[in-house]
Design a protein around this motif. Structure first.
Motif, PDB file in Angstrom:
ATOM      1  N   ILE A  63       0.533  -1.681   0.241  1.00 25.50           N
ATOM      2  CA  ILE A  63       0.247  -0.031   0.029  1.00 25.50           C
ATOM      3  C   ILE A  63       0.815   1.758  -0.137  1.00 25.50           C
ATOM      4  CG2 ILE A  63      -2.105  -1.018   1.299  1.00 25.50           C
ATOM      5  CD1 ILE A  63      -0.754   0.250   3.567  1.00 25.50           C
ATOM      6  N   LEU A  64       1.915   0.926   0.611  1.00 29.02           N
ATOM      7  CA  LEU A  64       3.301   2.285   0.271  1.00 29.02           C
ATOM      8  C   LEU A  64       3.003   3.434  -0.825  1.00 29.02           C
ATOM      9  CD1 LEU A  64       6.359   1.515   1.981  1.00 29.02           C
ATOM     10  CD2 LEU A  64       4.960   3.060   1.991  1.00 29.02           C
ATOM     11  N   PRO A  65       2.874   2.337  -2.328  1.00 27.62           N
ATOM     12  CA  PRO A  65       3.148   3.284  -3.591  1.00 27.62           C
ATOM     13  C   PRO A  65       1.604   4.074  -3.515  1.00 27.62           C
ATOM     14  CG  PRO A  65       3.560   1.503  -3.966  1.00 27.62           C
ATOM     15  CD  PRO A  65       3.420   1.354  -2.316  1.00 27.62           C
ATOM     16  N   ARG A  72      -1.568   5.740 -11.001  1.00 32.96           N
ATOM     17  CA  ARG A  72      -1.571   4.701 -10.619  1.00 32.96           C
ATOM     18  C   ARG A  72      -0.715   3.334 -10.657  1.00 32.96           C
ATOM     19  NH1 ARG A  72      -6.390   3.548  -6.258  1.00 32.96           N
ATOM     20  NH2 ARG A  72      -6.977   2.047  -8.123  1.00 32.96           N
ATOM     21  N   LYS A  73      -1.068   3.294 -11.705  1.00 32.42           N
ATOM     22  CA  LYS A  73      -0.345   1.801 -12.146  1.00 32.42           C
ATOM     23  C   LYS A  73       1.135   2.184 -12.501  1.00 32.42           C
ATOM     24  CE  LYS A  73      -0.828  -1.686 -15.218  1.00 32.42           C
ATOM     25  NZ  LYS A  73      -1.021  -2.191 -16.820  1.00 32.42           N
ATOM     26  N   GLU A  74       1.271   3.318 -12.558  1.00 31.55           N
ATOM     27  CA  GLU A  74       2.399   3.221 -13.092  1.00 31.55           C
ATOM     28  C   GLU A  74       3.169   3.509 -12.611  1.00 31.55           C
ATOM     29  OE1 GLU A  74       5.414   6.285 -16.960  1.00 31.55           O
ATOM     30  OE2 GLU A  74       3.295   7.123 -15.707  1.00 31.55           O
ATOM     31  N   PHE A  75       3.219   4.324 -11.087  1.00 29.38           N
ATOM     32  CA  PHE A  75       4.337   4.602 -10.406  1.00 29.38           C
ATOM     33  C   PHE A  75       4.244   3.511  -9.263  1.00 29.38           C
ATOM     34  CE2 PHE A  75       4.737   6.386  -5.928  1.00 29.38           C
ATOM     35  CZ  PHE A  75       5.810   6.559  -6.232  1.00 29.38           C
ATOM     36  N   PHE A  80       7.886   1.799  -8.619  1.00 30.10           N
ATOM     37  CA  PHE A  80       7.946   1.847  -6.728  1.00 30.10           C
ATOM     38  C   PHE A  80       8.786   0.351  -6.529  1.00 30.10           C
ATOM     39  CE2 PHE A  80       7.461   1.240  -2.364  1.00 30.10           C
ATOM     40  CZ  PHE A  80       7.458   2.135  -2.016  1.00 30.10           C
ATOM     41  N   PHE A  81       8.092  -0.575  -6.919  1.00 25.72           N
ATOM     42  CA  PHE A  81       8.320  -1.861  -6.800  1.00 25.72           C
ATOM     43  C   PHE A  81       9.397  -2.211  -7.723  1.00 25.72           C
ATOM     44  CE2 PHE A  81       3.758  -2.302  -5.541  1.00 25.72           C
ATOM     45  CZ  PHE A  81       4.389  -3.049  -3.645  1.00 25.72           C
ATOM     46  N   LYS A  82       9.992  -1.901  -9.070  1.00 29.46           N
ATOM     47  CA  LYS A  82      11.504  -1.654  -9.624  1.00 29.46           C
ATOM     48  C   LYS A  82      12.569  -1.436  -9.041  1.00 29.46           C
ATOM     49  CE  LYS A  82      12.470   0.576 -12.968  1.00 29.46           C
ATOM     50  NZ  LYS A  82      12.477   1.582 -14.066  1.00 29.46           N
ATOM     51  N   TRP A  83      11.536   0.403  -8.167  1.00 26.09           N
ATOM     52  CA  TRP A  83      13.117   0.794  -7.124  1.00 26.09           C
ATOM     53  C   TRP A  83      12.759  -0.340  -6.332  1.00 26.09           C
ATOM     54  CZ3 TRP A  83       9.903   5.679  -8.248  1.00 26.09           C
ATOM     55  CH2 TRP A  83       9.975   6.187  -9.686  1.00 26.09           C
ATOM     56  N   ILE A  84      12.633  -0.820  -5.477  1.00 26.37           N
ATOM     57  CA  ILE A  84      12.420  -1.505  -4.687  1.00 26.37           C
ATOM     58  C   ILE A  84      12.902  -2.765  -4.536  1.00 26.37           C
ATOM     59  CG2 ILE A  84      11.736  -2.468  -2.950  1.00 26.37           C
ATOM     60  CD1 ILE A  84      11.195   0.138  -2.004  1.00 26.37           C
ATOM     61  N   LEU A  85      13.312  -3.430  -5.934  1.00 26.38           N
ATOM     62  CA  LEU A  85      13.654  -4.787  -6.352  1.00 26.38           C
ATOM     63  C   LEU A  85      15.828  -3.852  -6.472  1.00 26.38           C
ATOM     64  CD1 LEU A  85      13.926  -7.571  -6.732  1.00 26.38           C
ATOM     65  CD2 LEU A  85      13.177  -7.360  -9.391  1.00 26.38           C
ATOM     66  N   MET A  97      16.833   6.035  -6.082  1.00 25.39           N
ATOM     67  CA  MET A  97      15.560   5.491  -6.114  1.00 25.39           C
ATOM     68  C   MET A  97      14.420   6.848  -5.414  1.00 25.39           C
ATOM     69  SD  MET A  97      13.511   3.104  -3.592  1.00 25.39           S
ATOM     70  CE  MET A  97      11.856   2.771  -3.234  1.00 25.39           C
ATOM     71  N   THR A  98      15.209   6.899  -4.678  1.00 25.08           N
ATOM     72  CA  THR A  98      14.855   9.220  -3.669  1.00 25.08           C
ATOM     73  C   THR A  98      14.533   9.574  -5.491  1.00 25.08           C
ATOM     74  OG1 THR A  98      15.830   8.139  -2.038  1.00 25.08           O
ATOM     75  CG2 THR A  98      15.545  10.847  -2.719  1.00 25.08           C
TER      76      THR A  98
END
Length: 319
Positions: free
Chosen positions: A113-115, A142-145, A149-154, A167-168
Motif C-alpha cells: 500500500i506504500l506506493p 497510479r499503475k505506472e508509479f 516503485f516496486f522496480k526501484w525497491i527490487l 530510488m529517491t
C-alpha cells in the motif's frame, strides 16, 4: 513588451504565522481529538493545514488549502479499515502459532500500500491547494508509479541498498514532474550519483566531527533539493535556489531543541514557526514566467484516503 516579459524577475516566498497563533490551533485540535477519542483528527489536520497554508505567501498572496475534515474523515475510515485488516490478519496468524508468516504478510501488506498511499496523498493534497484561485494538480498514474516503485525497491534490494539514492531521485522526478500549477509544469533534475556522493560525504564527516557536521549535511540536502526544482510554462521557467547556510541550520536546530526541552514539548508550535520562516526566507525564486498569466487547468479530487494512509505510515508529504 516582449523584452519586459522575458526579463528575469524575482519572486518572494514568506511565512507570516506566529507561534502563539499556531499554538492555539494545536491546543484546540488536541482537546477535541482527546474528547472524541481520536475521531476529530481529520478535522484537526484540516484546520492545521488551513492555518499553515494560509500563512504561507508567494509575492504577498497566500496559498489556500481547500481540504475539509469531512473529506479527510472518509479517508480516515478507509485507512482504519485497511490497517485494521492487516493487524487482524497478523493477530490471527499469531493465534494460529504462525508468527513468522504473520509478520511477513503484515509487512508485505504495508509495502503493497506504500506506493498507493504516496500517489493518493499527492493527488489529494495538490488538488486541494491553490494560489490566487489557481489550483495545483498531480497527473501521475497510479499503475505506472506502483510498477516503478516496486522496480526501484527490487533494485535497491539486489544492490544491498546502494540504489536507494537513485530510488529517491527517481521518485522525486516522477512525483514532482507530475505536479501542475495551473498550466505550468514542475520539474526536478537531481541525479542519483550526486545524491549518493552527497550522503557519503555527509555520513563520514558527521562521524569524524562527532555529529557536528550533521547540520551542514542537512543544509547540503536542503540545498540540493531546492536547487533542482523548477517550474516551466511554454519556453519560460522559474528556478529555485537556496541561500541557507550550515551555521544557520546549526543555530536553528540547537535553538529548536532547547525550546522543546525547556518547554517540555509545549514549544513545538514556535519550533514549527521558526523553521518555516527560516526555510521560506532562504528560498530565492527567479525566472520569466508571469504568474498573472497562469490558467486554471486542474480538476478537483476529494478522496483523502492516500493522505490518511500516509499519516498512519508517518510518511513525509515531500519525498
Amino acid at each position: 513588451m516582449e523584452e519586459t516579459t522575458n526579463r528575469p524577475q524575482k519572486y518572494h516566498l514568506s511565512y507570516t504565522g506566529k507561534g502563539s497563533d499556531f499554538f492555539s490551533v494545536i491546543m484546540v485540535n488536541w482537546l477535541f481529538t482527546l474528547l472524541t477519542l481520536g475521531f476529530y483528527y481529520p478535522w484537526a489536520k484540516a484546520k492545521q493545514l488551513n492555518y499553515l497554508y494560509g500563512e504561507t505567501h508567494l509575492n504577498g498572496d497566500p496559498f489556500t488549502f481547500h481540504g475539509t475534515g469531512k473529506e479527510m474523515f472518509k479517508g480516515f475510515i478507509k485507512a482504519l479499515l485497511i490497517f485494521g485488516t492487516l493487524y487482524g490478519m497478523l493477530y490471527l496468524l499469531m493465534y494460529l502459532e504462525e508468527p513468522f508468516v504473520g509478520l511477513i504478510v503484515f509487512y508485505l501488506g504495508i509495502l503493497a500500500i506504500l506506493p498507493i498511499a504516496i500517489h493518493g496523498s499527492y493527488r489529494y493534497r495538490m488538488s486541494r491547494t491553490s494560489w490566487r484561485g489557481i489550483r495545483f494538480g498531480y497527473r501521475g498514474e497510479r499503475k505506472e508509479f506502483t510498477l516503478n516503485f516496486f522496480k526501484w525497491i527490487l533494485l535497491t534490494l539486489v544492490t544491498f541498498g546502494i540504489y536507494s539514492s537513485w530510488m529517491t531521485i527517481n521518485m522525486r522526478r516522477y512525483l514532482i514532474g507530475n505536479i501542475r500549477f495551473g498550466d505550468a509544469e514542475c520539474s526536478y533534475n537531481g541525479e542519483g550519483t550526486d545524491y549518493l556522493i552527497l550522503n557519503i560525504k555527509g555520513y563520514f564527516l558527521t562521524i569524524f566531527t562527532l555529529g557536528i557536521y550533521m547540520f551542514w549535511w542537512q543544509k547540503d540536502l536542503f540545498e540540493y533539493y531546492i536547487s533542482n526544482l523548477s517550474l516551466h510554462k511554454d519556453e519560460k521557467e522559474l528556478q529555485l535556489t537556496s541561500t541557507a547556510t550550515g551555521s544557520d541550520f546549526f543555530t536553528l536546530g540547537i535553538t529548536n531543541l532547547l525550546i522543546l526541552i525547556f518547554t517540555l514539548g509545549l514549544g513545538y508550535a514556535w519550533v514549527v514557526t521558526r523553521t518555516l520562516k527560516y526555510i521560506f526566507d532562504h528560498i530565492e525564486i527567479e525566472g520569466t514566467i508571469d504568474l498573472d498569466s497562469l490558467k486554471q487547468t486542474e480538476e478537483n479530487f476529494k478522496d483523502a484516503t492516500g493522505e490518511d494512509v500516509s499519516d498512519f505510515l508517518d510518511l513525509d508529504f515531500i519525498i
